[in-house]
Enzyme design. Structure first.
Site, PDB file in Angstrom:
ATOM      1  N   ALA A 225       7.417 -11.329 120.673  1.00 57.06           N
ATOM      2  CA  ALA A 225       6.085 -11.930 120.756  1.00 57.06           C
ATOM      3  C   ALA A 225       5.062 -10.796 120.707  1.00 57.06           C
ATOM      4  O   ALA A 225       4.914 -10.050 121.668  1.00 57.06           O
ATOM      5  CB  ALA A 225       5.956 -12.722 122.054  1.00 57.06           C
ATOM      6  N   GLU A 226       4.383 -10.681 119.577  1.00 59.29           N
ATOM      7  CA  GLU A 226       3.532  -9.503 119.368  1.00 59.29           C
ATOM      8  C   GLU A 226       2.283  -9.524 120.240  1.00 59.29           C
ATOM      9  O   GLU A 226       1.815  -8.478 120.692  1.00 59.29           O
ATOM     10  CB  GLU A 226       3.171  -9.371 117.882  1.00 59.29           C
ATOM     11  CG  GLU A 226       4.323  -8.919 116.992  1.00 59.29           C
ATOM     12  CD  GLU A 226       5.395  -9.989 116.745  1.00 59.29           C
ATOM     13  OE1 GLU A 226       5.131 -11.172 117.057  1.00 59.29           O
ATOM     14  OE2 GLU A 226       6.483  -9.659 116.245  1.00 59.29           O
TER      15      GLU A 226
ATOM     16  N   GLN B  95       7.103  -3.932 115.323  1.00 55.76           N
ATOM     17  CA  GLN B  95       8.277  -3.594 114.516  1.00 55.76           C
ATOM     18  C   GLN B  95       7.968  -3.482 113.022  1.00 55.76           C
ATOM     19  O   GLN B  95       8.450  -2.573 112.349  1.00 55.76           O
ATOM     20  CB  GLN B  95       9.339  -4.656 114.770  1.00 55.76           C
ATOM     21  CG  GLN B  95      10.721  -4.251 114.401  1.00 55.76           C
ATOM     22  CD  GLN B  95      11.742  -5.202 115.025  1.00 55.76           C
ATOM     23  OE1 GLN B  95      11.899  -6.339 114.575  1.00 55.76           O
ATOM     24  NE2 GLN B  95      12.419  -4.746 116.059  1.00 55.76           N
TER      25      GLN B  95
ATOM     26  N   ASP C  39       3.926  -6.331 108.891  1.00 54.76           N
ATOM     27  CA  ASP C  39       3.894  -7.717 108.411  1.00 54.76           C
ATOM     28  C   ASP C  39       3.831  -8.736 109.553  1.00 54.76           C
ATOM     29  O   ASP C  39       3.454  -9.880 109.348  1.00 54.76           O
ATOM     30  CB  ASP C  39       5.150  -7.981 107.584  1.00 54.76           C
ATOM     31  CG  ASP C  39       5.415  -6.862 106.597  1.00 54.76           C
ATOM     32  OD1 ASP C  39       5.157  -7.064 105.406  1.00 54.76           O
ATOM     33  OD2 ASP C  39       5.852  -5.765 107.026  1.00 54.76           O
TER      34      ASP C  39
ATOM     35  N   PRO D 170       0.329 -12.093 115.104  1.00 57.88           N
ATOM     36  CA  PRO D 170       0.194 -12.803 116.395  1.00 57.88           C
ATOM     37  C   PRO D 170      -0.579 -11.989 117.436  1.00 57.88           C
ATOM     38  O   PRO D 170      -1.126 -12.546 118.375  1.00 57.88           O
ATOM     39  CB  PRO D 170       1.649 -13.007 116.843  1.00 57.88           C
ATOM     40  CG  PRO D 170       2.444 -12.960 115.584  1.00 57.88           C
ATOM     41  CD  PRO D 170       1.738 -11.977 114.691  1.00 57.88           C
TER      42      PRO D 170
ATOM     43  N   HIS E 139       8.370  -7.272 104.431  1.00 60.35           N
ATOM     44  CA  HIS E 139       8.731  -6.001 105.059  1.00 60.35           C
ATOM     45  C   HIS E 139       8.048  -4.842 104.339  1.00 60.35           C
ATOM     46  O   HIS E 139       8.481  -3.708 104.460  1.00 60.35           O
ATOM     47  CB  HIS E 139      10.249  -5.790 105.040  1.00 60.35           C
ATOM     48  CG  HIS E 139      10.984  -6.822 105.835  1.00 60.35           C
ATOM     49  ND1 HIS E 139      11.335  -8.040 105.316  1.00 60.35           N
ATOM     50  CD2 HIS E 139      11.406  -6.815 107.117  1.00 60.35           C
ATOM     51  CE1 HIS E 139      11.960  -8.741 106.250  1.00 60.35           C
ATOM     52  NE2 HIS E 139      12.014  -8.025 107.348  1.00 60.35           N
TER      53      HIS E 139
END
Ligand code: TPP
Ligand code: MG
Length: 737
Positions: A466-467, A489, A492, A496, A537
């Site tokens: 959960a960004e 990570q 892209d 959020p 990605h």
């Protein structure tokens, strides 16, 4: 219990026979004080409404109907000891914690001396450093994850008290830490705000980590005009959250300050004992419209509004005091008269307050204390000397290696650094590490490999997937003085977290007029040229972030710069988005020996990768090696000498280097990996056209990705992203223009 401080003096008790009796532990005197604060809060709203109608203030939103919750919470908690993330309805809470009506009015008139924001934020956007009331914003719900991070910081300092000590030579000099082992973080929100995803992310983490956070949901059944049954499945948030483990739950009448006080006291005891978080669901009323910009008669019939009026907490409290013989009517009148007089004085004073001057507007966009562009961060020479003295030639390392080593060295040096994100830990199931059953992961790109093993699971750990959770918590931690170095990570998947990245992280300092700051480092793996990375990605998009004032954006192209810039990012006092190109992580190009544990590169200092006289190419990131290849080829084939600038940091950027180079070559090409239109190069090109027009012998050109997405098949990816041949063609055409 808090000693509530307002600038109102207590009147005499009416019935001395009640003097000894207590109500859920509240004495008659405290109840009178509670009423005084509730009444002050309501009448202050009324005053502001009047001032707004007279156009003496510019916005009004009331705390009407929510007064009992705020007073009860403040009485049960400790001002300037516990931490508070209130929302705009919490006028009574702030008054009870010790904010004066005059201070509140300074925000309403937008005064320079407004202690919350210096005239930068709307009224009821609380923020009082001296009382641990953390700067609030307007987006509903962004405070909740920050409150989680705040609580985590308190816990961290309690178990790492050495981290609270002031450090020298970095942001710690300007970031004093205070904490208490049994402190609580209070966060409040409306019923509608429970619909925000960040609310659920915060509940999840509070529950999972058993954090001492009190969630106070002030349910007035409306979010502007949208009723609770539309927001919340089944119409009751308590039922939906009941399954979260470790919580103390209460649902009660939020117009009753005595009952609310008892609930908050139980919650406080539960949290201070380390049992976990608490969730208080208070049913309140909203006697006024949402704000002065709203007319609730458009969506609420008279009958509903009248029905609600019978539950008005201020009237109820007054009746309670009279019924219990704590105050008689004379006492009530006396108290109310006192409040009115004091409010009148506060209004008169506030209307005389000096407004802020326009020359102050850029103040505190960035830290006034640490300038990451300054020569203090230029340690290149030190490194050269150190290596020469050593005599040996150390092996060149990849960018991934040097970032990892830099993180390790900085963690060793600075105990305030914590690291988290998706997969950043070596292994969350620590026993596997202890039993040496596994080696550990340490990031999908292994950039944080070994750090959990070296520094422990409370300094390096996995976040939920959960960004917003990652960035929101980091903001709260950094506000308390920690230095979170978190990882997203893949670029892209940064979106959020966008609300936190756009409306919170870079604004905390500016909107609080330097009352608070949150210098987080957000590391992000970015970019394409991956052969098979495909759309999700491979994206760039840095200009979206360089467009945000208050956020530093860094984009290194080689190992040594990455190490130096990362260290500058960590030691400086501003939020930094640190973009790491995936393709460069292990590239042969740009490998370097570790430049030492104090090596830093200042921001806004471009690097001349290759000097030249015929054409300036301005670029960064993974285009640097490609542009270098093209430039070398052009020189070999045509004798054209390109001056290649690697910007290294995108905000701030090195205008002086660009300017000096273009003045010399009279030709400029801006090259970047992101899609062409509206990209980073547009700003650079516009500046050159604007400020160096008379030095140009050719139009400013750009080479960038096509305005589409990065496709999976390598032949498509090659056609979409700028390649050596594209750069070569553009350089040649421009040199020969
Ligand atoms: C993210 C976001 N979306 C929309 C808004 C506009 N807005 C401000 S307050 C509000 C309603 C909030 O309702 P609730 O959480 O129930 O709090 P209440 O005002 O009822 O106390 C809305 C939609 C906002 N400020 N932030
Ligand atoms: Mg509501």
């Amino acid at each position: 219990m808090a000693t509530a401080k307002t600038d109102i003096k207590p009147p005499a008790l009416a019935g001395s026979k009640q003097a000894g009796k207590t109500y859920q532990g509240l004495t008659a005197e405290q109840l009178i004080n509670a009423y005084r604060i509730m009444y002050t809060s309501r009448r202050l709203d009324d005053r502001e409404i009047m001032l707004k109608r007279q156009q003496k203030i510019y916005f009004q939103i009331s705390g009407a109907g929510h007064e009992a919750v705020g007073v009860a919470a403040a009485f049960a908690l400790k001002p300037a000891y516990d931490w508070f993330y209130p929302y705009y309805r919490d006028r009574a809470l702030c008054l009870a914690l010790g904010v004066s009506p005059y201070e509140m009015l300074l925000q309403a008139v937008g005064a320079a001396d407004d202690p919350s924001s210096g005239g930068r934020q709307m009224p009821s956007h609380w923020g009082y450093p001296r009382l641990n009331i953390v700067t609030q914003s307007s987006p509903t719900g962004t405070q909740i994850l920050q409150a989680i991070g705040c609580a985590e910081a308190g816990r961290y300092f309690a178990s790492h008290p050495n981290a609270a000590e002031p450090g020298a030579g970095d942001y710690r000099q300007f970031k004093n830490v205070s904490f208490h082992g049994d402190e609580i973080t209070y966060v409040s929100l409306g019923d509608g705000t429970t619909s925000e995803g960040e609310f659920w992310e915060a509940m999840n983490t509070a529950s999972n980590r058993k954090l001492p956070v009190i969630f106070s949901v002030e349910d007035n059944e409306y979010a502007i005009s949208v009723p609770v049954e539309v927001q919340t499945a089944g119409g009751n948030i308590s039922r939906l959250v009941a399954g979260f483990p470790n919580f103390h739950f209460e649902e009660l009448d939020g117009t009753d300050p005595v009952a609310m006080y008892a609930a908050f006291s139980r919650s406080a005891a539960y949290c201070r004992a380390g049992e976990g978080p608490s969730f208080i669901h208070a049913h309140v009323v909203r006697p006024y419209s949402h704000s002065l910009s709203d007319d609730e008669r458009l969506y609420r019939p008279d009958a509903e509004r009248q029905d609600e009026a019978s539950r008005d907490p201020v009237t109820r409290m007054q009746m309670f005091l009279i019924r219990e013989g704590i105050l008689d009517e004379k006492g009530v009148n006396q108290l109310e008269k006192q409040v009115e007089d004091e409010l009148q004085q506060a209004v008169d004073r506030a209307l005389q307050a000096t407004p802020p001057t326009p020359d102050t507007i850029t103040r505190y966009v960035y830290s006034p204390d640490i300038d990451p562009t300054s020569s203090e961060f230029a340690t290149e020479r030190v490194m050269e000397v150190a290596q020469a003295a050593d005599g040996k030639k150390p092996a060149p390392k990849t960018m991934a290696d040097l970032i990892n080593t830099t993180l390790r060295d900085e963690m060793r040096r600075d105990p305030r650094i914590v690291m988290f994100g998706e997969d950043v830990a070596d292994c969350s199931r620590e026993q596997y590490l202890q039993q040496k059953l596994i080696k550990g992961k340490g990031g999908v790109f292994k950039l944080t490999a070994g750090l959990q093993c070296d520094f422990g699971s409370d300094r390096v750990f996995n976040s939920p997937l959960a960004e917003a959770n990652i960035v929101g918590r980091a903001v709260g931690m950094a506000t308390r003085g920690l230095k979170p170095v978190v990882e997203i990570q893949f670029f892209d998947y940064i979106w959020p977290a966008m609300m936190q990245l756009r409306d919170e992280l870079p604004l905390i300092r500016w909107r609080s007029n330097n009352g608070f700051s949150s210098p987080v480092v957000v590391r992000v793996a970015i970019g394409g040229y991956l052969t098979g990375g495909a759309i999700y990605h491979s994206q760039c998009g840095e200009s979206i972030f360089t467009h945000i004032p208050g956020l530093r954006v860094v984009f290194p192209s080689n190992a040594q710069d990455a190490a130096g810039l990362l260290r500058t990012a960590i030691r400086s006092d501003d939020p930094v988005l640190f973009l790491e190109h995936k393709r460069l992580y292990r590239e042969t190009f740009g490998r370097a020996p570790y430049p030492g544990s104090d090596y830093m590169v200042p921001f806004a200092k471009a690097k001349i990768v290759q000097p030249g006289t015929d054409l300036t190419v301005i670029t960064y990131g993974a285009v640097v090696p490609r542009a270098l290849q093209a430039a070398q080829k052009l020189e070999r084939e045509r004798g054209i000498r390109v001056e290649l600038l690697d910007l290294r940091t995108l905000n701030p950027f090195d205008w002086e280097a660009i300017s000096a180079s273009v003045r010399k070559t009279n030709r400029a090409l801006v090259a970047y990996e992101d899609t062409l239109s509206w990209g980073y190069g547009a700003e650079i090109a516009a500046r050159i056209a604007d400020q160096l027009f008379e030095h140009l012998d050719a139009p400013v050109r750009r080479v960038a990705a096509q305005d589409t997405f990065v496709a999976y098949h390598p032949s498509l990816e090659n056609a979409i992203l700028p390649q050596v041949d594209d750069l070569l063609r553009a350089m040649k055409a421009l040199a020969e223009f």
